[in-house]
Write a protein that holds these residues in place. Sequence first.
Motif, PDB file in Angstrom:
ATOM      1  N   SER A   1      59.935  12.916 101.283  1.00  8.88           N
ATOM      2  CA  SER A   1      59.495  12.016 102.357  1.00  8.88           C
ATOM      3  C   SER A   1      59.319  10.579 101.893  1.00  8.88           C
ATOM      4  O   SER A   1      58.975   9.715 102.697  1.00  8.88           O
ATOM      5  CB  SER A   1      58.177  12.518 102.954  1.00  8.88           C
ATOM      6  OG  SER A   1      57.133  12.500 101.987  1.00  8.88           O
ATOM      7  N   TRP A   2      59.530  10.328 100.610  1.00  6.71           N
ATOM      8  CA  TRP A   2      59.410   8.966 100.089  1.00  6.71           C
ATOM      9  C   TRP A   2      60.794   8.413  99.765  1.00  6.71           C
ATOM     10  O   TRP A   2      61.669   9.130  99.292  1.00  6.71           O
ATOM     11  CB  TRP A   2      58.527   8.940  98.838  1.00  6.71           C
ATOM     12  CG  TRP A   2      57.071   9.158  99.140  1.00  6.71           C
ATOM     13  CD1 TRP A   2      56.519   9.548 100.316  1.00  6.71           C
ATOM     14  CD2 TRP A   2      55.982   9.004  98.219  1.00  6.71           C
ATOM     15  NE1 TRP A   2      55.155   9.657 100.207  1.00  6.71           N
ATOM     16  CE2 TRP A   2      54.786   9.326  98.922  1.00  6.71           C
ATOM     17  CE3 TRP A   2      55.887   8.643  96.886  1.00  6.71           C
ATOM     18  CZ2 TRP A   2      53.535   9.284  98.328  1.00  6.71           C
ATOM     19  CZ3 TRP A   2      54.634   8.595  96.288  1.00  6.71           C
ATOM     20  CH2 TRP A   2      53.474   8.899  97.009  1.00  6.71           C
ATOM     21  N   ALA A   3      60.967   7.110  99.972  1.00  6.07           N
ATOM     22  CA  ALA A   3      62.294   6.494  99.849  1.00  6.07           C
ATOM     23  C   ALA A   3      62.860   6.553  98.432  1.00  6.07           C
ATOM     24  O   ALA A   3      64.076   6.527  98.253  1.00  6.07           O
ATOM     25  CB  ALA A   3      62.228   5.042 100.321  1.00  6.07           C
ATOM     26  N   GLY A   4      62.014   6.624  97.439  1.00  7.56           N
ATOM     27  CA  GLY A   4      62.499   6.660  96.065  1.00  7.56           C
ATOM     28  C   GLY A   4      62.801   8.042  95.536  1.00  7.56           C
ATOM     29  O   GLY A   4      63.196   8.187  94.361  1.00  7.56           O
ATOM     30  N   ASP A   5      62.655   9.067  96.366  1.00 10.59           N
ATOM     31  CA  ASP A   5      62.779  10.439  95.863  1.00 10.59           C
ATOM     32  C   ASP A   5      64.178  10.768  95.326  1.00 10.59           C
ATOM     33  O   ASP A   5      64.315  11.421  94.289  1.00 10.59           O
ATOM     34  CB  ASP A   5      62.386  11.434  96.958  1.00 10.59           C
ATOM     35  CG  ASP A   5      60.878  11.513  97.150  1.00 10.59           C
ATOM     36  OD1 ASP A   5      60.141  10.971  96.308  1.00 10.59           O
ATOM     37  OD2 ASP A   5      60.436  12.125  98.142  1.00 10.59           O
ATOM     38  N   ALA A   6      65.207  10.347  96.035  1.00  9.28           N
ATOM     39  CA  ALA A   6      66.566  10.663  95.573  1.00  9.28           C
ATOM     40  C   ALA A   6      66.848  10.014  94.220  1.00  9.28           C
ATOM     41  O   ALA A   6      67.535  10.591  93.370  1.00  9.28           O
ATOM     42  CB  ALA A   6      67.595  10.213  96.605  1.00  9.28           C
ATOM     43  N   ASP A   7      66.299   8.824  94.006  1.00  5.66           N
ATOM     44  CA  ASP A   7      66.463   8.164  92.713  1.00  5.66           C
ATOM     45  C   ASP A   7      65.646   8.843  91.625  1.00  5.66           C
ATOM     46  O   ASP A   7      66.056   8.895  90.465  1.00  5.66           O
ATOM     47  CB  ASP A   7      66.057   6.692  92.812  1.00  5.66           C
ATOM     48  CG  ASP A   7      67.172   5.810  93.352  1.00  5.66           C
ATOM     49  OD1 ASP A   7      68.217   6.352  93.770  1.00  5.66           O
ATOM     50  OD2 ASP A   7      66.997   4.577  93.369  1.00  5.66           O
TER      51      ASP A   7
ATOM     52  N   GLY B   1      54.410  13.081 103.500  1.00  7.09           N
ATOM     53  CA  GLY B   1      53.516  13.467 102.428  1.00  7.09           C
ATOM     54  C   GLY B   1      54.024  14.598 101.565  1.00  7.09           C
ATOM     55  O   GLY B   1      53.355  14.984 100.599  1.00  7.09           O
ATOM     56  N   SER B   2      55.189  15.144 101.875  1.00  4.99           N
ATOM     57  CA  SER B   2      55.752  16.227 101.064  1.00  4.99           C
ATOM     58  C   SER B   2      56.950  15.713 100.283  1.00  4.99           C
ATOM     59  O   SER B   2      57.387  14.571 100.449  1.00  4.99           O
ATOM     60  CB  SER B   2      56.150  17.406 101.958  1.00  4.99           C
ATOM     61  OG  SER B   2      57.125  17.008 102.909  1.00  4.99           O
ATOM     62  N   LEU B   3      57.500  16.548  99.435  1.00  2.00           N
ATOM     63  CA  LEU B   3      58.643  16.145  98.634  1.00  2.00           C
ATOM     64  C   LEU B   3      59.843  15.851  99.531  1.00  2.00           C
ATOM     65  O   LEU B   3      60.215  16.653 100.379  1.00  2.00           O
ATOM     66  CB  LEU B   3      58.999  17.247  97.642  1.00  2.00           C
ATOM     67  CG  LEU B   3      57.933  17.555  96.578  1.00  2.00           C
ATOM     68  CD1 LEU B   3      58.358  18.753  95.730  1.00  2.00           C
ATOM     69  CD2 LEU B   3      57.658  16.345  95.695  1.00  2.00           C
TER      70      LEU B   3
ATOM     71  N   ALA C   1      66.561   6.633 107.231  1.00  2.00           N
ATOM     72  CA  ALA C   1      65.534   6.999 108.209  1.00  2.00           C
ATOM     73  C   ALA C   1      64.779   8.239 107.734  1.00  2.00           C
ATOM     74  O   ALA C   1      65.325   9.090 107.028  1.00  2.00           O
ATOM     75  CB  ALA C   1      66.176   7.273 109.569  1.00  2.00           C
ATOM     76  N   GLY C   2      63.514   8.329 108.130  1.00  2.00           N
ATOM     77  CA  GLY C   2      62.727   9.518 107.842  1.00  2.00           C
ATOM     78  C   GLY C   2      61.975   9.495 106.534  1.00  2.00           C
ATOM     79  O   GLY C   2      61.346  10.490 106.165  1.00  2.00           O
ATOM     80  N   VAL C   3      62.062   8.368 105.792  1.00  2.00           N
ATOM     81  CA  VAL C   3      61.343   8.274 104.532  1.00  2.00           C
ATOM     82  C   VAL C   3      60.394   7.083 104.561  1.00  2.00           C
ATOM     83  O   VAL C   3      60.634   6.088 105.253  1.00  2.00           O
ATOM     84  CB  VAL C   3      62.302   8.137 103.329  1.00  2.00           C
ATOM     85  CG1 VAL C   3      63.092   9.415 103.126  1.00  2.00           C
ATOM     86  CG2 VAL C   3      63.231   6.947 103.504  1.00  2.00           C
ATOM     87  N   LEU C   4      59.335   7.196 103.807  1.00  2.00           N
ATOM     88  CA  LEU C   4      58.332   6.140 103.715  1.00  2.00           C
ATOM     89  C   LEU C   4      58.770   5.156 102.641  1.00  2.00           C
ATOM     90  O   LEU C   4      58.918   5.521 101.466  1.00  2.00           O
ATOM     91  CB  LEU C   4      56.968   6.749 103.367  1.00  2.00           C
ATOM     92  CG  LEU C   4      55.759   5.822 103.372  1.00  2.00           C
ATOM     93  CD1 LEU C   4      55.534   5.268 104.782  1.00  2.00           C
ATOM     94  CD2 LEU C   4      54.511   6.571 102.901  1.00  2.00           C
ATOM     95  N   THR C   5      59.003   3.896 103.048  1.00  2.00           N
ATOM     96  CA  THR C   5      59.525   2.919 102.099  1.00  2.00           C
ATOM     97  C   THR C   5      58.435   2.287 101.237  1.00  2.00           C
ATOM     98  O   THR C   5      58.728   1.751 100.173  1.00  2.00           O
ATOM     99  CB  THR C   5      60.272   1.799 102.834  1.00  2.00           C
ATOM    100  OG1 THR C   5      59.385   1.168 103.761  1.00  2.00           O
ATOM    101  CG2 THR C   5      61.483   2.347 103.555  1.00  2.00           C
TER     102      THR C   5
ATOM    103  N   VAL D   1      66.094  17.883 101.598  1.00  2.00           N
ATOM    104  CA  VAL D   1      64.739  17.492 101.990  1.00  2.00           C
ATOM    105  C   VAL D   1      64.598  15.996 102.204  1.00  2.00           C
ATOM    106  O   VAL D   1      63.662  15.548 102.882  1.00  2.00           O
ATOM    107  CB  VAL D   1      63.695  17.962 100.950  1.00  2.00           C
ATOM    108  CG1 VAL D   1      63.664  19.485 100.874  1.00  2.00           C
ATOM    109  CG2 VAL D   1      63.966  17.369  99.562  1.00  2.00           C
ATOM    110  N   PHE D   2      65.524  15.217 101.658  1.00  2.00           N
ATOM    111  CA  PHE D   2      65.379  13.765 101.712  1.00  2.00           C
ATOM    112  C   PHE D   2      65.563  13.254 103.138  1.00  2.00           C
ATOM    113  O   PHE D   2      66.618  13.406 103.745  1.00  2.00           O
ATOM    114  CB  PHE D   2      66.415  13.104 100.791  1.00  2.00           C
ATOM    115  CG  PHE D   2      66.233  11.618 100.642  1.00  2.00           C
ATOM    116  CD1 PHE D   2      65.139  11.107  99.959  1.00  2.00           C
ATOM    117  CD2 PHE D   2      67.154  10.728 101.171  1.00  2.00           C
ATOM    118  CE1 PHE D   2      64.969   9.730  99.814  1.00  2.00           C
ATOM    119  CE2 PHE D   2      67.000   9.364 101.027  1.00  2.00           C
ATOM    120  CZ  PHE D   2      65.901   8.866 100.347  1.00  2.00           C
ATOM    121  N   GLY D   3      64.514  12.673 103.657  1.00  2.00           N
ATOM    122  CA  GLY D   3      64.565  12.122 105.002  1.00  2.00           C
ATOM    123  C   GLY D   3      64.275  13.114 106.105  1.00  2.00           C
ATOM    124  O   GLY D   3      64.218  12.730 107.278  1.00  2.00           O
ATOM    125  N   SER D   4      64.107  14.384 105.737  1.00  2.00           N
ATOM    126  CA  SER D   4      63.805  15.394 106.763  1.00  2.00           C
ATOM    127  C   SER D   4      62.518  16.152 106.462  1.00  2.00           C
ATOM    128  O   SER D   4      62.101  16.990 107.250  1.00  2.00           O
ATOM    129  CB  SER D   4      64.963  16.398 106.872  1.00  2.00           C
ATOM    130  OG  SER D   4      65.173  17.056 105.634  1.00  2.00           O
TER     131      SER D   4
END
Length: 434
Positions: free
Chosen positions: A396-402, A392-394, A302-306, A385-388
């Motif tokens: 907030s996107w679903a692939g960020d952790a990867d 539009g910021s670091l 939740a909280g990320v743009l897929t 920061v992931f999901g929170s």
Amino acid sequence: MSTDSGRGPARWVALALAGLVMALSVTLVVAAATATGRGGSAVATERIDTTSGGVPIAVAGSFGTAAAAGDPLDPFTSSADGDRVVSAVLADLSDYWTATIDAAGGTALRSPTGGFVSMDSAAPAGSSGSSGGGALCIADPAQIAGNAFYCPAQDGIVFDSAALVPVLLGSYGSGGLAASFAHEFGHAVQAQVGPTPADRRADPDRYPALLIEAQADCAAGAFLAAASAGTTARVHLPVASLTRAVAPLLDFRDRATVAPGDPTAHGLALDRLNSVLHGFRAGGLACWAMTTADLSPTLGRAGVLTDPPVTPRYGTTAAALDAAAASVSAFAGTPPAAPDPTDVERAVTIGQFAAGAAVARATGRAAADDDVAAACFTGAWTASVFGSAPAGSLGSWAGDADEALDLVRSRPGASFAELAAYADGFHGGRAACS
């Protein structure tokens, strides 16, 4: 590199289906792979010994001519050569799981009743060397291009000798091949010890696909632990090769748009790494005890743009680095360190969050003077920061952790301990980095 007459274009089309880039002029010698794959170069002692025999493999379509006695095997030009390598890996997997289950006093493991089948996905139907059909759960060879499957209904494993085995060996080495087949063999063991296909049909909510695949990744991790400890007879995998060995599991991740309840879900790269680590650390029997409560997937978080827009979040890499510097400084409570320029350069091909991870890694490295601690700090910052993060910021996107994980493992010489530390930091925060 040679191919059998008239087959070259079709074969390279099949290889392209695997989505990987290889040096096609390389002739692979199984005893000492020299190709460079994701996660670093091959180690001289990384090899698969085919002289100790293996399991029987049925052939549903083949290509090339097997190597003569005493010549090096070349799975690029002969499916029979690749089959010998896979046969040796499967024999070690059978030995490992037989011993593991026997030691626990469980029901004796039997060989899959459907056996193991090699299939040439590039062979035109009806051509010489083609079965003209499928095998096990594969009706058309094209269905298996670049892949391998455990088929529950037939209790067997079928794999592509044309666009899977050469690609794995050429891009990921012996360890990558072993890890990939360890995942599929894990499903075969799972079908016997549970959750069985009948268990899944009776209680699909308890045994979703994401859990079933996580258990198989866990099984791969358990086998890699045994191989890297030197207890497998045929697969010789030094610890330094583990980063590259797990790379195919991480590269063949789900798209971020896949729902966690999807019947084909395997997880994102970090999810798959977590499962591998569980088996690597806890052993094979722990895999079948995993439940959905043990999963905390980034897939579907939740909280990320897929499905983010095509345009990047920031107009320039410099702007992404500035945003990361502010975020990392607030997280660390200290001024951020300047990122390694080569990390930033690699991040350009990964994504803007990877550039942010380069700042986090540099800051963690400056504080601890240790690459493992730096990777852990990077994971902890990513989780913060992931999901929170605001849209539009670091983060907030679903692939960020990867992306951050990809940055860590893209570094030359990155160790498996660094990958594990990143995952530990992500799930345990900075306390896990002590």
